[in-house]
Write a protein that holds these residues in place. Sequence first.
Motif, PDB file in Angstrom:
ATOM      1  N   GLY A 122       0.833  -1.204   0.000  1.00 31.42           N
ATOM      2  CA  GLY A 122       0.000   0.000   0.000  1.00 31.42           C
ATOM      3  C   GLY A 122       0.858   1.240   0.000  1.00 31.42           C
ATOM      4  N   THR A 123       0.414   2.291  -0.695  1.00 32.36           N
ATOM      5  CA  THR A 123       1.167   3.544  -0.772  1.00 32.36           C
ATOM      6  C   THR A 123       0.222   4.730  -0.667  1.00 32.36           C
ATOM      7  OG1 THR A 123       0.987   3.762  -3.192  1.00 32.36           O
ATOM      8  CG2 THR A 123       2.833   2.454  -2.344  1.00 32.36           C
ATOM      9  N   ALA A 124       0.700   5.803  -0.075  1.00 34.83           N
ATOM     10  CA  ALA A 124      -0.039   7.070  -0.044  1.00 34.83           C
ATOM     11  C   ALA A 124       0.932   8.185   0.312  1.00 34.83           C
ATOM     12  CB  ALA A 124      -1.185   7.033   0.962  1.00 34.83           C
ATOM     13  N   GLY A 125       0.825   9.299  -0.401  1.00 32.86           N
ATOM     14  CA  GLY A 125       1.688  10.438  -0.129  1.00 32.86           C
ATOM     15  C   GLY A 125       0.862  11.703   0.055  1.00 32.86           C
ATOM     16  N   ALA A 126       1.542  12.768   0.477  1.00 29.10           N
ATOM     17  CA  ALA A 126       0.874  14.059   0.665  1.00 29.10           C
ATOM     18  C   ALA A 126       1.869  15.173   0.378  1.00 29.10           C
ATOM     19  CB  ALA A 126       0.323  14.191   2.086  1.00 29.10           C
ATOM     20  N   PHE A 127       1.669  15.866  -0.726  1.00 32.55           N
ATOM     21  CA  PHE A 127       2.504  17.011  -1.046  1.00 32.55           C
ATOM     22  C   PHE A 127       2.126  18.208  -0.167  1.00 32.55           C
ATOM     23  CE2 PHE A 127       2.543  14.909  -5.360  1.00 32.55           C
ATOM     24  CZ  PHE A 127       3.877  14.522  -5.304  1.00 32.55           C
ATOM     25  N   THR A 128       3.077  19.102   0.024  1.00 35.73           N
ATOM     26  CA  THR A 128       2.831  20.355   0.735  1.00 35.73           C
ATOM     27  C   THR A 128       2.403  21.403  -0.287  1.00 35.73           C
ATOM     28  OG1 THR A 128       4.520  19.813   2.380  1.00 35.73           O
ATOM     29  CG2 THR A 128       3.835  22.111   2.233  1.00 35.73           C
ATOM     30  N   PHE A 129       1.138  21.786  -0.242  1.00 37.60           N
ATOM     31  CA  PHE A 129       0.600  22.744  -1.198  1.00 37.60           C
ATOM     32  C   PHE A 129       0.017  23.951  -0.489  1.00 37.60           C
ATOM     33  CE2 PHE A 129      -0.454  19.211  -4.474  1.00 37.60           C
ATOM     34  CZ  PHE A 129       0.746  19.411  -5.121  1.00 37.60           C
ATOM     35  N   ARG A 130      -0.165  25.020  -1.279  1.00 45.31           N
ATOM     36  CA  ARG A 130      -1.036  26.142  -0.905  1.00 45.31           C
ATOM     37  C   ARG A 130      -2.055  26.284  -2.028  1.00 45.31           C
ATOM     38  NH1 ARG A 130       1.812  31.380  -0.163  1.00 45.31           N
ATOM     39  NH2 ARG A 130       3.106  30.611  -1.879  1.00 45.31           N
ATOM     40  N   LEU A 131      -3.329  26.276  -1.651  1.00 44.66           N
ATOM     41  CA  LEU A 131      -4.425  26.265  -2.603  1.00 44.66           C
ATOM     42  C   LEU A 131      -5.128  27.614  -2.600  1.00 44.66           C
ATOM     43  CD1 LEU A 131      -6.249  24.265  -4.398  1.00 44.66           C
ATOM     44  CD2 LEU A 131      -7.713  24.188  -2.361  1.00 44.66           C
TER      45      LEU A 131
END
Length: 409
Positions: free
Chosen positions: A57-66
């Motif tokens: 299993g894999t999951a990531g989370a980028f650091t964004f500003r929306l």
Amino acid sequence: MTTDLRVLRPAEWDEWYGQLELAFGGVLEARQERELWQALTECERSVGVWDGDVCVGTAGAFTFRLSVPGGGLVPAAGVTMVSVAPTHRRRGVLTSMMRRQLDDVFAWGEPLAVLTASEPVIYGRFGYGVATRQMRAEIDTNRVRLSVPPGTDDVALRLVAPSEASAACEAVYARLVPGRPGMLARRPGWERLPLLDPPGVRDGASALQCVLAERDGEAVGYALYSTKPEWSPAGPQGTVRLRHMGALDPAAYAAVWRFLCGIDLMSTVQVPNRPVDDAWQHLVSDVRRCDLRVQDGLHLRVVDLPAALEARTYLAPVDVVLEVEDSFCPWNTGRWRLSGDAKGATCSRTDDPAELTLSVRELGAAYLGGVSLASLAGAGLVREVRHGALAEASLAFGSPVAPWLPHGF
């Protein structure tokens, strides 16, 4: 099942990403793509599930500003690279990763989580709502003509190598971000994404090309595109494949579109992703010859409800008590008084009676102003308790322009 869910270690990236490639059909990505995604992966914000020494299993989370209504840029976790091995489906692997990820996002102090879905049916149960839509089109340039505004002829166009034009394109893009909800402020490194152009995926088209629109020597618009020449007994019928474009004013915008629709030997412009209210629809002579289609874009999840609602402004004054249900992030569940206008907002818990009731998924769908609360109410997903509250809140949550996500992640 005994598995280990843990933060991704940099040394595990190849196996972790290999599991992702396998889950998405088993076709290995081009070296340039793989290297870019490895450079952009934030291992400390990514998790993997391991069964023994095998990643399942894999999951990531980028650091964004929306960008949000009002022009603010709100911290958001860009959920990405989510996969489960076919041997471990229906065993709670995805749910465990989503649970861990949303707990982490809340702890990081990021009010929102966002994603693009390979299958839209997956993420609603975790509280994600479809907050933007994107328009696809194929413009028949043999039959469609453009009417352009005054000043278009004053814009100079110049072909530039994409790598050389990157800084100018990024500067135009950055100026556009606050003006349309749903756009991502690109962090260093992300300027490489629009330039990604592996030869193996061109399908007979040219290498990536770039045109810059300039006024007084300053870039005011651009387009990244490729061309695919084709011929029939009747003559040329090539295709322009638009990748990305942006412009700072109507004349520059029209100049770029006129260029794309006028390239010699081409008879079609393929448009893969534009806002649903994109202005070129008002420039063309026959919109029926443009084969418009709309699909879901950004899926948005409110993680910290009061922080999210206070981070945007509202199109009209609003003072409403929302009763929100959120079984996956129970800290959002309850009644909240939202008071706001075009200058700002406050949101706090209250014991006052509910005036509108909805789930966090519907709140996420409406958050950027592209989906009206009234429309959701028409589907039975929002319930009005106080007469008039729905119209008030639906207007306030709106946006003058359609929210739009210009590229995936």
